[in-house]
Design a protein around this motif. Sequence first.
Motif, short mmCIF file in Angstrom:
data_model
loop_
_atom_site.label_atom_id
_atom_site.label_comp_id
_atom_site.label_asym_id
_atom_site.label_seq_id
_atom_site.Cartn_x
_atom_site.Cartn_y
_atom_site.Cartn_z
N CYS A 277 9.98 -8.30 13.00
CA CYS A 277 9.49 -7.47 11.88
C CYS A 277 10.28 -7.69 10.59
CB CYS A 277 9.55 -6.00 12.28
SG CYS A 277 9.35 -4.89 10.88
N SER A 281 9.06 -9.80 7.33
CA SER A 281 8.90 -9.07 6.07
C SER A 281 9.69 -9.74 4.95
CB SER A 281 9.37 -7.62 6.23
OG SER A 281 8.59 -6.96 7.19
N GLN B 207 -0.04 -9.03 2.16
CA GLN B 207 0.28 -8.94 3.60
C GLN B 207 1.27 -7.80 3.87
OE1 GLN B 207 1.41 -12.66 5.63
NE2 GLN B 207 0.31 -13.76 4.03
N ASP B 211 0.77 -4.55 6.12
CA ASP B 211 1.74 -4.24 7.18
C ASP B 211 2.27 -2.81 7.03
OD1 ASP B 211 1.49 -6.88 7.95
OD2 ASP B 211 3.43 -7.53 7.14
N GLU B 215 1.81 0.46 9.47
CA GLU B 215 2.92 1.17 10.11
C GLU B 215 2.90 2.66 9.75
OE1 GLU B 215 6.86 -0.84 10.59
OE2 GLU B 215 7.59 0.83 9.37
#
Lengths: 294, 294
Positions: A277, A281, B207, B211, B215
């Motif tokens: 993750c 990121s 993106q 994401d 979450e």
Amino acid sequence: MRIGIIGGGAIGLLFASHLSEKHNVTLYTHTADQASIIQRDGIRLIADGENRLLTGIISKGLDEGISDVDLLIVAVKQYHLPQILPRIKGIKVPLLFLQNGYGHISYLKQLQSPTIYVGVVEHGALKHDGNTVEHTGLGITRIASFRGELGQLSLVNERIDHFPFTTSEDFHSMLMDKLVVNAVINPLTAILGVENGGLITNSFHYQLFQDLFGEISGILEVQNKDESFEHVKSVCMATAENRSSMLKDLENGRKTEIDAILGHILSEAKSKGKSDCLTSSLYKMVKGKESQGG
Amino acid sequence: MRIGIIGGGAIGLLFASHLSEKHNVTLYTHTADQASIIQRDGIRLIADGENRLLTGIISKGLDEGISDVDLLIVAVKQYHLPQILPRIKGIKVPLLFLQNGYGHISYLKQLQSPTIYVGVVEHGALKHDGNTVEHTGLGITRIASFRGELGQLSLVNERIDHFPFTTSEDFHSMLMDKLVVNAVINPLTAILGVENGGLITNSFHYQLFQDLFGEISGILEVQNKDESFEHVKSVCMATAENRSSMLKDLENGRKTEIDAILGHILSEAKSKGKSDCLTSSLYKMVKGKESQGG
């Protein structure tokens, strides 16, 4: 020894100037313009506030083809390797690759040379212009064999002032050690906009530093995690006032080495089904900022 | 109606100037200096390139105590609420809270007033100086009841030019909708250094936008995820050229609202045992940059 060096960036210029003290160096640059300036004026090496002009270095545009040499050093960024490979595929002399990351290893298998070395450069170098390079941090160059005997490389037994070499037994762990350092320090400093030391002194940044090390060392299955963590931390503190190359690249709107540095880690995570993750990121953040162009 | 407003920031000045057209407004500021400037010179409201000077607004330092009013609007940042609460704990008149995030809800239960409203401000406002505010984006103020009857609030039935009000049935979902918007747009724009529209037009940033929405909507158990996603995206595009308040706060070395905005989400993730990797990383990045002081 006749040494060819491909790449007129900071590392290519640094190697050409230092190695020219004892060797017959030919530097191959991407543009004919840069080659003709070096051919005419030499390379200016700045170190400890002193200027030295190194003449006698032959320089050619890469398009002219590579002459006979005893060792060919490839000092281009990993993302430029694909365009260089066709020119060196059939070359049989020993080759030394100096790229960051791990992505270049997959290219090396297709080369014909029976002797291929990989190196890790721990010097700091800053290119001022086409024929001027500053040696900003005295370090060492580690070399390991990817294919063939390391003993054949006389470079590692020589003494060149301010430019030491050492050997490593295992290219994989040598590259991994450097990769972990780069993968933790570069993306975080680039996104947070801090000098290397800021990752340790700012308590929130230090949490991210720990989180990212934890994730990456898990993906790469680093054996001795505590030792590796202390190593990354010590590099950060030893270079506390440095702005990382990735931070400088983003600030100047240049392409970064994010693919070479985090790309391999992300593909390892994918193939091993591990959580990535934070790594992914940061990858997207750097790619996004890179595409904004500074 | 006698309206008291606590807070001389952008939102306090915006509400004071618009509401003073039809109401008797007293603005309570943190410093006596700001109060005396407003008391003497009035508030300058800039909108559509025009300047209007609104005089007749009473202004006092909060230390002077709060006079009798029919409605008290609390327009301070969430992180300043703890210092305001002792002054309003025993007040029995209707209260309206305009904070971002969800963290302020936990404070409201300890108040004695039988009528407590919460509001969500969708106007853009920029404070130029102590008595000048620019209305940078025409929006709406949504109001819902936290305690007591919403019907008692005459404000929502009035027509004030360029300053509409509307009501929401459920304060929780009203605050959640705004929280999701703020939680996705603010931290990403602050860390990536882009205007709101950049989150959509840059494919890597988009993106990250996807994401982070994924979450956060998972942590908050957002019911209609597709609709909520389209809402956040439409806000981003409608405010494409805006620099978010969090980005401006970081650029100016000011405290951000990160605790109000991501703090509640992180505590929800913790209590529900949900993954919060990206949210907590962005939280640390913003906190770290905030503590660098710009």
